[in-house]
Design an enzyme around this catalytic site. Structure first.
Site, short mmCIF file in Angstrom:
data_model
loop_
_atom_site.label_atom_id
_atom_site.label_comp_id
_atom_site.label_asym_id
_atom_site.label_seq_id
_atom_site.Cartn_x
_atom_site.Cartn_y
_atom_site.Cartn_z
N GLU A 151 0.85 -1.41 0.03
CA GLU A 151 0.04 -0.08 -0.14
C GLU A 151 0.95 1.21 -0.05
OE1 GLU A 151 -2.10 -0.40 3.68
OE2 GLU A 151 -0.76 0.44 4.92
N SER A 152 0.40 2.20 -0.93
CA SER A 152 1.25 3.42 -0.86
C SER A 152 2.62 3.46 -1.23
CB SER A 152 0.92 4.24 0.57
OG SER A 152 1.41 5.59 0.44
N SER A 153 3.58 3.70 -0.43
CA SER A 153 4.92 3.64 -0.85
C SER A 153 5.12 1.85 -0.99
CB SER A 153 5.94 4.07 0.49
OG SER A 153 7.40 3.71 0.10
#
Length: 453
Positions: A151-153
């Site tokens: 998720e995200s990074s």
């Protein structure tokens, strides 16, 4: 500064208001009490000092598949374990999950340096690969069944790992990421504002060439890719979903335009991109109204991810056909049945006590059709007259490749028509032999639950 703004943006909890906004309120999967997260040290070459936590469920299979699960900025492996449903899904399906943590703690993954963006170039990807190898050697993990999500990074790093090590991973699912190399700054853990803001756009060929440059000379098969993004994401702009899709469809030789689209859950707009053989290579989810907090715990997002990866035993989200066998109506305990093995076109299908006969044997093929072969004749399950309203009859008809004969077998047990988005439904929730099958608005009831095989 943009960097600190991004770090602060990674929420440490899931807001109930956002759940309501995207229209999902399914109960959280219950976690079995037995196994626990275990920290592993001295797992091999680890140039950036990453930490490794491992979850091996009591249900772990022999030669178990491995899922590498990557947190976002300000997160950690243990945080991702507690804030997502991947652990409970591992309990259910018997795969192993690696939950790494960055160093320093709470930092973002390095997806911006030359070292990270090159196979065996150094930085975080090398340590992550060491964790995978250690799990294979010390916990019986299957080297031919390795997958990645984040998720995200961690979604960004999912794309990096798929590019750097295409021979290692079978598939990946990136939540709220950006294309491989989009975040390049020529510095370790750098921040790329234009990429984060959705201002970087390239042609599919340009994006694909960047992926191919990560492991020059590699000509083997590449992992399938699933992508997720919320339309209201103010941290990593929603435009990045389209750029990721361009990149991976090019790399995987898939159509640049969707070969199918549907809404498997309210406000989840899914598009699929198949290759010339009709096999889905890229799957993208646009989640209407969602911000920067996917996958939302307690919804089916993680389940849809592991279904695409094939970690639930499905073979990969129906992308390779989904198999052959009886199509069981869960609520009735009966099987989808072609009445009296008829080959009469337009015959409405029913449920009947399971017998293993040919008229109850269905194949979900790479064209997303559900076919049965009786008396030497192969027929397709069909939405009568291309109907898209409640009560449309589910019939058999000559296969013609049209969307009213295409069906998605979903991770939540529903079978939805690609054209209509409606669920295959046993009329009136009946359980008796001969009860008719139709299409109806998906409602989560057991008369809309099916299992193949």
């Amino acid at each position: 500064m943009l960097r600190s703004w991004y770090l602060k943006s990674r929420l440490l909890g899931v807001l109930l208001a956002v759940v309501a906004a995207i229209g999902v309120s399914l109960p959280a999967a219950s976690r079995a009490a037995a196994a626990s997260l275990t920290q592993i040290t001295n797992f091999g070459n680890n140039p950036t000092g990453l930490q490794m936590n491992l979850y091996v469920p009591n249900s772990a299979k022999a030669n178990a598949p491995i899922l590498l699960a990557l947190h976002g900025c300000q997160g950690s492996g243990p945080y991702l374990y507690s804030s997502t449903d991947f652990g409970s899904l591992a309990d259910q399906y018997g795969f192993i999950v690696i939950y790494p943590s960055t160093n320093p703690g709470g930092s973002c993954w390095d997806v911006s340096s030359n070292q990270a963006l090159t196979r065996n170039g150094g930085s975080d990807p090398v340590g992550l690969m060491s964790m995978i190898t250690y799990t294979e050697q010390h916990y019986g993990g299957n080297p031919n069944a390795v997958y990645v999500t984040g998720e995200s990074s961690g979604g960004m790093m999912t794309n990096v790992m798929l590019a750097d090590y295409p021979d290692v991973f079978k598939a990946g699912s990136a939540f709220m990421g950006v294309p491989y190399h989009c975040f390049y700054t020529n510095s370790v853990r750098g921040w790329n504002g234009p990429c984060a803001g959705g201002q970087v756009s390239m042609t599919p060929q340009q994006w694909g060439d960047l992926v191919r440059s990560a492991d020059p000379g590699y000509t083997g098969p590449r992992p399938r890719v699933q992508l997720w993004h919320g339309t209201a994401d103010t941290t990593l702009n929603y435009n990045n979903l389209a750029e990721e899709t361009k990149q991976w469809t090019n790399v995987l030789g898939a159509s640049q335009t969707p070969t199918s689209s549907d809404t498997p859950v309210a406000n989840w707009n899914r598009t699929r991109y198949a290759n010339s053989s009709g096999i889905t290579q890229v799957e993208a989810y646009s989640v209407v109204g969602a911000g920067h907090q996917l996958p939302i715990q307690g919804t089916q997002m993680a389940a849809y991810a592991i279904h695409f990866l094939g970690l639930d035993g499905s073979g990969g989200g129906g992308t390779t056909g989904g198999g052959t066998g009886a199509l069981h109506a869960v609520g009735a305990g009966k099987c989808l049945d072609d009445p009296n093995s008829t080959t009469t076109l337009g015959t409405q299908q029913q449920i009947y006590s399971c017998s293993g006969a040919a008229n109850q044997t269905w194949t979900h093929n790479s064209s997303n059709e559900l076919t049965t072969t009786v008396g030497g004749t192969t027929l397709c399950l069909d939405a009568n007259a291309k109907g898209t309203v409640n009560g449309t009859k589910a019939i058999v008809y000559s296969c013609n490749g049209q969307t009213n004969q295409q069906w998605n077998l979903n991770a939540n047990g529903t079978v939805t028509g690609v054209q209509s988005g409606l669920c295959l439904d046993v009329s009136g929730a009946a359980t008796a032999n001969g009860s008719l099958v139709q299409l109806w608005t998906c409602n989560g009831q057991s008369n809309q639950q099916w299992t193949l095989g």
